[in-house]
Design a protein around this motif. Structure first.
Motif, PDB file in Angstrom:
ATOM      1  N   ARG A  21       0.828  -1.204   0.000  1.00 31.15           N
ATOM      2  CA  ARG A  21       0.000   0.000   0.000  1.00 31.15           C
ATOM      3  C   ARG A  21       0.864   1.256   0.000  1.00 31.15           C
ATOM      4  NH1 ARG A  21       0.164  -1.854   5.185  1.00 31.15           N
ATOM      5  NH2 ARG A  21       0.441  -0.370   6.891  1.00 31.15           N
ATOM      6  N   HIS A  22       2.095   1.121   0.465  1.00 31.52           N
ATOM      7  CA  HIS A  22       2.941   2.304   0.608  1.00 31.52           C
ATOM      8  C   HIS A  22       3.452   2.850  -0.723  1.00 31.52           C
ATOM      9  CE1 HIS A  22       2.751   2.428   4.917  1.00 31.52           C
ATOM     10  NE2 HIS A  22       3.058   1.148   4.992  1.00 31.52           N
ATOM     11  N   VAL A  23       3.265   2.122  -1.840  1.00 28.00           N
ATOM     12  CA  VAL A  23       3.622   2.726  -3.132  1.00 28.00           C
ATOM     13  C   VAL A  23       2.595   3.788  -3.524  1.00 28.00           C
ATOM     14  CG1 VAL A  23       4.847   0.653  -3.910  1.00 28.00           C
ATOM     15  CG2 VAL A  23       2.475   1.022  -4.624  1.00 28.00           C
ATOM     16  N   TYR A  24       1.493   3.875  -2.784  1.00 25.58           N
ATOM     17  CA  TYR A  24       0.514   4.932  -2.978  1.00 25.58           C
ATOM     18  C   TYR A  24       0.719   6.057  -1.967  1.00 25.58           C
ATOM     19  CZ  TYR A  24      -1.802   2.231  -6.539  1.00 25.58           C
ATOM     20  OH  TYR A  24      -2.063   1.562  -7.723  1.00 25.58           O
ATOM     21  N   GLY A  25       1.972   6.255  -1.547  1.00 30.70           N
ATOM     22  CA  GLY A  25       2.310   7.242  -0.545  1.00 30.70           C
ATOM     23  C   GLY A  25       2.379   8.656  -1.095  1.00 30.70           C
ATOM     24  N   HIS A  26       2.478   9.603  -0.163  1.00 28.31           N
ATOM     25  CA  HIS A  26       2.422  11.028  -0.492  1.00 28.31           C
ATOM     26  C   HIS A  26       3.583  11.785   0.156  1.00 28.31           C
ATOM     27  CE1 HIS A  26      -1.659  10.877  -2.299  1.00 28.31           C
ATOM     28  NE2 HIS A  26      -1.679   9.764  -1.596  1.00 28.31           N
ATOM     29  N   VAL A 376     -10.060  21.884  -4.925  1.00 34.02           N
ATOM     30  CA  VAL A 376     -10.220  21.208  -6.214  1.00 34.02           C
ATOM     31  C   VAL A 376      -9.471  19.890  -6.184  1.00 34.02           C
ATOM     32  CG1 VAL A 376      -9.742  21.326  -8.690  1.00 34.02           C
ATOM     33  CG2 VAL A 376     -10.502  23.385  -7.467  1.00 34.02           C
ATOM     34  N   LEU A 377     -10.156  18.820  -6.549  1.00 32.51           N
ATOM     35  CA  LEU A 377      -9.513  17.519  -6.719  1.00 32.51           C
ATOM     36  C   LEU A 377      -8.998  17.426  -8.144  1.00 32.51           C
ATOM     37  CD1 LEU A 377     -12.178  15.238  -4.967  1.00 32.51           C
ATOM     38  CD2 LEU A 377     -10.198  16.393  -3.948  1.00 32.51           C
ATOM     39  N   THR A 378      -7.727  17.089  -8.285  1.00 33.30           N
ATOM     40  CA  THR A 378      -7.113  17.063  -9.613  1.00 33.30           C
ATOM     41  C   THR A 378      -7.376  15.729 -10.310  1.00 33.30           C
ATOM     42  OG1 THR A 378      -5.008  16.116  -8.871  1.00 33.30           O
ATOM     43  CG2 THR A 378      -5.251  18.533  -8.731  1.00 33.30           C
ATOM     44  N   PRO A 379      -7.161  15.661 -11.626  1.00 35.27           N
ATOM     45  CA  PRO A 379      -7.260  14.373 -12.322  1.00 35.27           C
ATOM     46  C   PRO A 379      -6.353  13.303 -11.715  1.00 35.27           C
ATOM     47  CG  PRO A 379      -7.272  16.150 -13.920  1.00 35.27           C
ATOM     48  CD  PRO A 379      -7.000  16.784 -12.579  1.00 35.27           C
ATOM     49  N   THR A 380      -5.176  13.690 -11.254  1.00 37.56           N
ATOM     50  CA  THR A 380      -4.274  12.720 -10.623  1.00 37.56           C
ATOM     51  C   THR A 380      -4.895  12.136  -9.365  1.00 37.56           C
ATOM     52  OG1 THR A 380      -2.308  13.806 -11.528  1.00 37.56           O
ATOM     53  CG2 THR A 380      -1.992  12.419  -9.590  1.00 37.56           C
ATOM     54  N   TYR A 381      -5.584  12.954  -8.585  1.00 34.36           N
ATOM     55  CA  TYR A 381      -6.288  12.462  -7.402  1.00 34.36           C
ATOM     56  C   TYR A 381      -7.187  11.292  -7.776  1.00 34.36           C
ATOM     57  CZ  TYR A 381      -9.729  12.332  -3.592  1.00 34.36           C
ATOM     58  OH  TYR A 381     -10.547  11.924  -2.578  1.00 34.36           O
ATOM     59  N   HIS A 382      -7.910  11.425  -8.877  1.00 30.72           N
ATOM     60  CA  HIS A 382      -8.876  10.406  -9.249  1.00 30.72           C
ATOM     61  C   HIS A 382      -8.210   9.083  -9.626  1.00 30.72           C
ATOM     62  CE1 HIS A 382     -12.135  13.157  -8.760  1.00 30.72           C
ATOM     63  NE2 HIS A 382     -11.688  13.985  -9.692  1.00 30.72           N
ATOM     64  N   VAL A 383      -7.008   9.133 -10.186  1.00 27.52           N
ATOM     65  CA  VAL A 383      -6.284   7.883 -10.475  1.00 27.52           C
ATOM     66  C   VAL A 383      -5.951   7.165  -9.175  1.00 27.52           C
ATOM     67  CG1 VAL A 383      -4.153   6.916 -11.418  1.00 27.52           C
ATOM     68  CG2 VAL A 383      -5.384   8.686 -12.679  1.00 27.52           C
ATOM     69  N   PHE A 384      -5.488   7.899  -8.174  1.00 29.41           N
ATOM     70  CA  PHE A 384      -5.216   7.296  -6.865  1.00 29.41           C
ATOM     71  C   PHE A 384      -6.485   6.645  -6.301  1.00 29.41           C
ATOM     72  CE2 PHE A 384      -1.282   9.505  -7.061  1.00 29.41           C
ATOM     73  CZ  PHE A 384      -0.468   9.059  -6.025  1.00 29.41           C
ATOM     74  N   GLU A 385      -7.594   7.351  -6.404  1.00 27.71           N
ATOM     75  CA  GLU A 385      -8.840   6.820  -5.847  1.00 27.71           C
ATOM     76  C   GLU A 385      -9.312   5.580  -6.608  1.00 27.71           C
ATOM     77  OE1 GLU A 385     -12.824   5.873  -5.385  1.00 27.71           O
ATOM     78  OE2 GLU A 385     -12.215   6.986  -7.183  1.00 27.71           O
ATOM     79  N   MET A 386      -9.244   5.618  -7.931  1.00 27.78           N
ATOM     80  CA  MET A 386      -9.695   4.489  -8.738  1.00 27.78           C
ATOM     81  C   MET A 386      -8.819   3.258  -8.530  1.00 27.78           C
ATOM     82  SD  MET A 386     -10.555   6.667 -12.206  1.00 27.78           S
ATOM     83  CE  MET A 386     -11.068   5.289 -13.253  1.00 27.78           C
ATOM     84  N   ASN A 387      -7.579   3.480  -8.139  1.00 28.57           N
ATOM     85  CA  ASN A 387      -6.610   2.393  -7.994  1.00 28.57           C
ATOM     86  C   ASN A 387      -6.462   1.880  -6.567  1.00 28.57           C
ATOM     87  OD1 ASN A 387      -5.683   1.766 -10.543  1.00 28.57           O
ATOM     88  ND2 ASN A 387      -3.628   2.561 -10.251  1.00 28.57           N
ATOM     89  N   LYS A 388      -7.206   2.419  -5.619  1.00 27.18           N
ATOM     90  CA  LYS A 388      -6.888   2.150  -4.216  1.00 27.18           C
ATOM     91  C   LYS A 388      -7.058   0.683  -3.828  1.00 27.18           C
ATOM     92  CE  LYS A 388     -11.372   3.709  -2.359  1.00 27.18           C
ATOM     93  NZ  LYS A 388     -12.026   4.742  -1.501  1.00 27.18           N
ATOM     94  N   ALA A 389      -7.836  -0.095  -4.572  1.00 28.62           N
ATOM     95  CA  ALA A 389      -7.981  -1.519  -4.238  1.00 28.62           C
ATOM     96  C   ALA A 389      -6.735  -2.326  -4.562  1.00 28.62           C
ATOM     97  CB  ALA A 389      -9.191  -2.116  -4.961  1.00 28.62           C
ATOM     98  N   HIS A 390      -5.767  -1.743  -5.264  1.00 29.81           N
ATOM     99  CA  HIS A 390      -4.480  -2.420  -5.480  1.00 29.81           C
ATOM    100  C   HIS A 390      -3.630  -2.458  -4.207  1.00 29.81           C
ATOM    101  CE1 HIS A 390      -4.736  -3.075  -9.773  1.00 29.81           C
ATOM    102  NE2 HIS A 390      -4.882  -1.791 -10.043  1.00 29.81           N
ATOM    103  N   GLN A 391      -3.947  -1.606  -3.239  1.00 36.24           N
ATOM    104  CA  GLN A 391      -3.111  -1.510  -2.041  1.00 36.24           C
ATOM    105  C   GLN A 391      -3.119  -2.835  -1.265  1.00 36.24           C
ATOM    106  OE1 GLN A 391      -3.808   1.947   0.413  1.00 36.24           O
ATOM    107  NE2 GLN A 391      -4.210   3.260  -1.343  1.00 36.24           N
ATOM    108  N   ASP A 392      -1.936  -3.374  -1.039  1.00 37.86           N
ATOM    109  CA  ASP A 392      -1.741  -4.632  -0.309  1.00 37.86           C
ATOM    110  C   ASP A 392      -2.417  -5.818  -0.998  1.00 37.86           C
ATOM    111  OD1 ASP A 392      -0.106  -3.531   1.611  1.00 37.86           O
ATOM    112  OD2 ASP A 392      -1.715  -3.166   3.031  1.00 37.86           O
ATOM    113  N   ALA A 393      -2.646  -5.718  -2.291  1.00 36.96           N
ATOM    114  CA  ALA A 393      -3.196  -6.828  -3.071  1.00 36.96           C
ATOM    115  C   ALA A 393      -2.057  -7.611  -3.722  1.00 36.96           C
ATOM    116  CB  ALA A 393      -4.144  -6.301  -4.144  1.00 36.96           C
ATOM    117  N   ALA A 394      -2.324  -8.870  -4.049  1.00 38.36           N
ATOM    118  CA  ALA A 394      -1.340  -9.688  -4.763  1.00 38.36           C
ATOM    119  C   ALA A 394      -1.349  -9.295  -6.238  1.00 38.36           C
ATOM    120  CB  ALA A 394      -1.670 -11.168  -4.615  1.00 38.36           C
ATOM    121  N   SER A 395      -0.178  -8.960  -6.758  1.00 37.70           N
ATOM    122  CA  SER A 395      -0.097  -8.604  -8.169  1.00 37.70           C
ATOM    123  C   SER A 395      -0.392  -9.825  -9.037  1.00 37.70           C
ATOM    124  CB  SER A 395       1.290  -8.050  -8.500  1.00 37.70           C
ATOM    125  OG  SER A 395       2.304  -8.994  -8.196  1.00 37.70           O
ATOM    126  N   LEU A 396      -0.975  -9.587 -10.186  1.00 39.03           N
ATOM    127  CA  LEU A 396      -1.242 -10.626 -11.171  1.00 39.03           C
ATOM    128  C   LEU A 396      -0.497 -10.279 -12.448  1.00 39.03           C
ATOM    129  CD1 LEU A 396      -5.110 -11.027 -10.705  1.00 39.03           C
ATOM    130  CD2 LEU A 396      -3.323 -12.536  -9.803  1.00 39.03           C
TER     131      LEU A 396
END
Length: 509
Positions: A21-26, A376-396
């Motif tokens: 999950r920490h690759v989604y850090g700030h 204002v939420l930026t377009p980049t913010y939305h990528v983080f939000e759309m991707n948040k289920a990848h956090q601590d998930a097993a890569s495929l």
């Protein structure tokens, strides 16, 4: 209309390394309006706040499941003396931020305020210590002040400032950019300092430090090798010394020159493609540094931390050039999506990444208007939000046997389709980007070793890559439900319009 069809094979039953999950850090530095006017507005502000911390910013970041926050820099970290930022605010000395605008700071946002912010966010603190202008004792005292219980000089000082119980602070950076603003050291000079600082940054009680040595800039593989040699000998019997547990790496996407990086919102198609080529280079860099590390650490005990990444443009006209304020377009969002696909592929070595920066600086998640107070939420913010289920998930693993479509960009070839996938808690998330500025593509997901039901897709795109959000048009680039997903005999067919980011999520049957 016929589109290019890209077949992608995903074996749902073959789990790869876990995506931390920490690759989604700030990253939040004392730079421009990131801290003051961004995170921190003061207790007297008309904006809703808790101890001066702006609460709508907190709420927006909590929606991302923000895992960690790096502070106080950046270059600022190596001129920051933490004892100036504790105690009664009216007694804290004013300092000069020589790196970023030569402005005066009142030190009202310090250690206790940062820890309160992390508690509000539900994020782990990642503190960058002062190696450049500080001392070993200064950083050692800071660790003790924050993390030790019982009785000691720093514990008594902390209690006198209103905090009886210690905090848990795992992540500590041993300086920042030691090759540049952090001291202009050679790799050998810094390696010796990292051993010394790492030694005296102690584990107190149950708080186990994860020390991050200030690593390389971009493709300086020799710097990485020097730091790895410092930890132990070459070979399979490698047992790293405990001076530090990870190395950092910094890489920014800059398609122009250092003096003229390009405009954040005014760019043509050639500029767009050059940007994507530079963004894709992070794969080469992570591979190169990981390869060097593998030679010394085949067991991958030492982590790689990309704790500064993102796009860097010329500042917005009329703003302070030392504040690094830039707008954020769909192009920036696609850079983020591409980065995350690459991060997922490097999950075996990459343990953390921190986008630069969270609020009002560089590739920010959030922009705040200094006059109206609008958020204002930026377009980049939305990528983080759309991707948040990848956090601590097993890569495929994703295989594209017929190859990925490409465009020639100067002497480089840009692969215009990017895909990554993961699974966790009985659900699968597939992220896809079409980086082609003008042509749509269909991705046929060949899902093997299982089936996916209850499919829901979302899309982030706009009529042009230059689209961005403002207080007047806050949802010009925002995710919406994507209907162009159809079931096939093998899995799913997903339509990707030009310059779009799409996520598909479903339940494992």
């Amino acid at each position: 209309m016929n589109h290019i069809v890209v077949p992608a094979i995903i074996n749902l039953d073959v789990k790869g390394p876990v995506i931390s999950r920490h690759v989604y850090g700030h990253f939040a530095e004392h730079l421009g309006r990131c801290i003051y006017g961004g995170f921190y507005v003061g207790e007297d502000s008309d904006l809703p706040n808790a101890g001066g911390i702006r609460l709508d910013v907190v709420d927006a970041l909590r929606a991302l499941n923000i895992p960690n926050l790096r502070w106080p820099g950046g270059c600022f970290a190596d001129e920051y003396h933490w004892k100036d930022g504790i105690g009664p605010k009216d007694q804290r000395p004013v300092m000069v931020n020589t790196h970023w605008g030569n402005v005066e700071e009142n030190n009202h946002f310090g250690t206790h305020e940062f820890m309160a912010l992390c508690e509000l966010l539900g994020a782990e603190p990642y503190i960058s210590g002062n190696v450049g202008s500080g001392t070993v004792q200064e950083m050692s005292d800071w660790v003790e002040y924050l993390t030790r219980e019982g009785d000691s000089p720093m514990v008594r000082l902390r209690k006198a400032n209103g905090r009886d119980e210690p905090w848990r602070v795992r992540f500590w950076g041993l300086g920042n950019e030691a090759w540049g603003c952090g001291g202009h050291m050679t790799a050998q000079q810094y390696a010796a300092e990292a051993r010394r600082y790492g030694t005296y940054c102690r584990d107190h009680g149950g708080n186990r430090l994860y020390r991050v040595a200030a690593g390389a800039n971009s493709d300086d593989y020799a710097w990485t090798e020097t730091l790895m040699k410092t930890l132990g000998d070459l070979g399979c019997a490698y047992r790293p010394q405990p001076f530090y547990q990870a190395l950092s790496l910094h890489y920014y996407t800059i398609p122009g020159t250092w003096d003229d990086k390009g405009d954040a919102t005014v760019f043509d198609t050639d500029d767009y493609y050059r940007t994507m080529v530079q963004a894709a280079r992070v794969d080469e860099l992570l591979t190169g540094h990981s390869t060097v590390m593998d030679c010394y650490d085949p067991g991958r005990n030492v982590g790689l931390v990309l704790d500064e990444w993102g796009t860097w443009w010329n500042v917005e006209p009329g703003t302070n050039p030392g504040f690094l304020y830039q707008q954020n377009t769909l192009r920036d969002a696609l850079v983020a999506g591409l980065h995350f696909d690459i991060f997922h592929r490097h999950a075996g070595r990459l343990v953390m990444a921190n986008i630069a920066q969270t609020v009002n600086v560089l590739q920010a998640m959030i922009l705040t208007d200094p006059d109206s107070g609008a958020l204002v939420l930026t377009p980049t913010y939305h990528v983080f939000e759309m991707n948040k289920a990848h956090q601590d998930a097993a890569s495929l693993r994703v295989d594209i046997p017929s190859g990925v479509p490409g465009r020639e960009v100067g002497t480089a070839t840009l692969r215009t389709v990017s895909v990554s996938a993961s699974r966790k808690d009985g659900r699968v998330l597939v992220s896809m980007s079409n980086l082609d500025a003008g042509e749509a593509v269909d991705v046929e997901l060949d899902l093997r070793g299982g089936a996916v039901t209850d499919v829901h897709a979302r899309i982030l795109t706009a009529d042009r890559p230059q689209a961005h959000n403002t207080p007047e048009t806050p949802d010009a680039v925002a995710p919406r439900t994507h209907q162009q997903v159809t079931a096939t005999a093998a899995g799913l067919r997903v339509h990707l319009p030009a310059h779009s980011f799409v996520t598909v999520q479903g339940r494992l049957a």
